[in-house]
Design a protein around this motif. Structure first.
Motif, short mmCIF file in Angstrom:
data_model
loop_
_atom_site.label_atom_id
_atom_site.label_comp_id
_atom_site.label_asym_id
_atom_site.label_seq_id
_atom_site.Cartn_x
_atom_site.Cartn_y
_atom_site.Cartn_z
N TRP A 207 1.83 -38.18 -23.95
CA TRP A 207 0.73 -38.85 -24.64
C TRP A 207 -0.02 -39.77 -23.69
O TRP A 207 -1.14 -40.19 -24.00
N LEU A 208 0.59 -40.13 -22.56
CA LEU A 208 -0.05 -40.99 -21.58
C LEU A 208 0.20 -40.42 -20.18
O LEU A 208 1.27 -39.85 -19.93
N PRO A 209 -0.75 -40.60 -19.27
CA PRO A 209 -0.49 -40.21 -17.87
C PRO A 209 0.37 -41.26 -17.20
O PRO A 209 0.30 -42.45 -17.55
N PRO A 210 1.18 -40.88 -16.24
CA PRO A 210 2.07 -41.87 -15.58
C PRO A 210 1.33 -42.83 -14.66
O PRO A 210 1.85 -43.90 -14.36
N LEU A 211 0.13 -42.45 -14.18
CA LEU A 211 -0.61 -43.27 -13.20
C LEU A 211 0.23 -43.54 -11.96
O LEU A 211 0.24 -44.65 -11.42
N GLY A 212 0.93 -42.51 -11.54
CA GLY A 212 1.77 -42.65 -10.36
C GLY A 212 3.24 -42.70 -10.74
O GLY A 212 3.63 -43.57 -11.52
N ARG A 213 4.01 -41.77 -10.24
CA ARG A 213 5.43 -41.74 -10.52
C ARG A 213 6.19 -42.65 -9.56
O ARG A 213 5.97 -42.61 -8.34
N GLU A 214 7.06 -43.47 -10.12
CA GLU A 214 7.92 -44.35 -9.32
C GLU A 214 7.10 -45.09 -8.26
O GLU A 214 7.22 -44.85 -7.06
N VAL A 215 6.25 -45.99 -8.74
CA VAL A 215 5.39 -46.76 -7.83
C VAL A 215 6.21 -47.46 -6.77
O VAL A 215 5.79 -47.61 -5.63
N TRP A 216 7.37 -47.92 -7.13
CA TRP A 216 8.32 -48.45 -6.16
C TRP A 216 9.73 -48.11 -6.60
O TRP A 216 9.97 -47.72 -7.74
N ASN A 217 10.65 -48.25 -5.67
CA ASN A 217 12.06 -47.95 -5.96
C ASN A 217 12.92 -49.05 -5.34
O ASN A 217 13.08 -49.11 -4.12
N THR A 218 13.45 -49.92 -6.19
CA THR A 218 14.29 -51.03 -5.72
C THR A 218 15.76 -50.81 -6.07
O THR A 218 16.54 -51.76 -6.09
N SER A 219 16.12 -49.54 -6.34
CA SER A 219 17.49 -49.25 -6.74
C SER A 219 18.49 -49.63 -5.66
O SER A 219 19.62 -50.05 -5.96
#
Length: 275
Positions: A207-219
């Motif tokens: 229903w919505l675009p992600p506008l970028g997948r995983e903009v950052w990853n602090t895992s």
């Protein structure tokens, strides 16, 4: 558990303040405890009815897709949390003054005794209904098990009731406005985290675009599964790998609700218990 405890604590304190103000203002009225107790019981029964309707609504809406339904519940909870904070910022003192006037009117014989039950019952019903809807949103977001929510709810009730009694007997001199400033801030971040989670559900449902997948990853630095990560996820909506749309919803929620609180508050209408 933390989110549940914070929300329940806040609502119990507000209901306890109303009850304490009414009891203090009507001191000396015969059988006032019986009428106030009846109001509390009636409000709790009304909140139970709201809980039953929430379950019924979930059954009716089950066919729309789990992600969409969860998103609707979360955004409803966000709207209610925001409205709650803004309304209390503007009308908290007026509410306390109104409760004082009701108690004094009963004491002077200008209003009947059942007025105590009515005002207390409506206050308990309002706070109880808000707790039901907020916790339903937390459950939909998958923030915790039933046991953790029950534990958090019991903790919030215990702490809120103890603080309400303390305020009533005049043992606590810390201005209530400081307490509500802190809890309003916590609830603001809880709402932002719920909005981000709702956006994630809408992305999953396309229903919505992600506008970028995983903009950052602090895992690697702080996993959401770690104890600290879970606490921050609950309190401030921390997500280790957010999509762009989640960030947009998070920041927009902070800006909208926080801006409305500053606009209507102005530092002059904070919630204070009547003396």
């Amino acid at each position: 558990m933390l989110a549940t405890a914070i929300i329940v604590f806040r609502e119990v304190v507000e209901a306890a303040l109303v009850i304490g103000i009414v009891m203090a203002a009507s001191r000396g009225v015969a059988r006032r405890g019986r009428w106030v107790g009846s109001g509390v019981l009636g409000g709790l029964l009304g909140a139970c009815v709201v809980a039953g309707l929430a379950d019924r609504l979930a059954e009716v809406a089950a066919g729309m897709g789990q992600e969409l339904f969860n998103a609707i519940v979360l955004f409803t909870a966000v709207a209610l949390l925001g409205w709650h904070n803004v309304w209390m910022q503007r009308h908290g003192r007026e509410l306390a003054q109104q409760m004082t006037r009701v108690g004094r009117a009963v004491l002077s014989g200008e209003r009947p005794l059942y007025a105590l039950a009515v005002v207390v019952g409506l206050a308990v019903l309002r706070e109880g209904a808000e707790v039901v809807l907020f916790l339903y949103g937390i459950a939909s977001a998958g923030e915790g098990s039933a046991i953790s929510m029950l534990t958090g709810g019991a903790l919030g009730i215990a702490l809120g009731s103890a603080l309400g009694l303390t305020l009533y007997f005049g043992l606590l001199r810390i201005p209530a406005r400081h307490l509500f400033t802190v809890t309003s801030g916590l609830i603001l971040f809880l709402a932002a985290g719920m909005a981000a989670q709702g956006a994630a559900y809408l992305i999953q449902a396309d229903w919505l675009p992600p506008l970028g997948r995983e903009v950052w990853n602090t895992s690697e630095f702080l996993s959401e599964e770690s104890p600290l990560g879970q606490i921050l996820h609950t309190l401030v909506g921390y997500v280790a790998r957010p999509d762009g749309m989640q960030i947009v919803f998070y920041l927009a929620t902070l800006a909208i609700i926080g801006g409305l609180m500053r606009r209507v508050g102005g530092g002059s209408k904070t919630h204070r218990p009547a003396s």
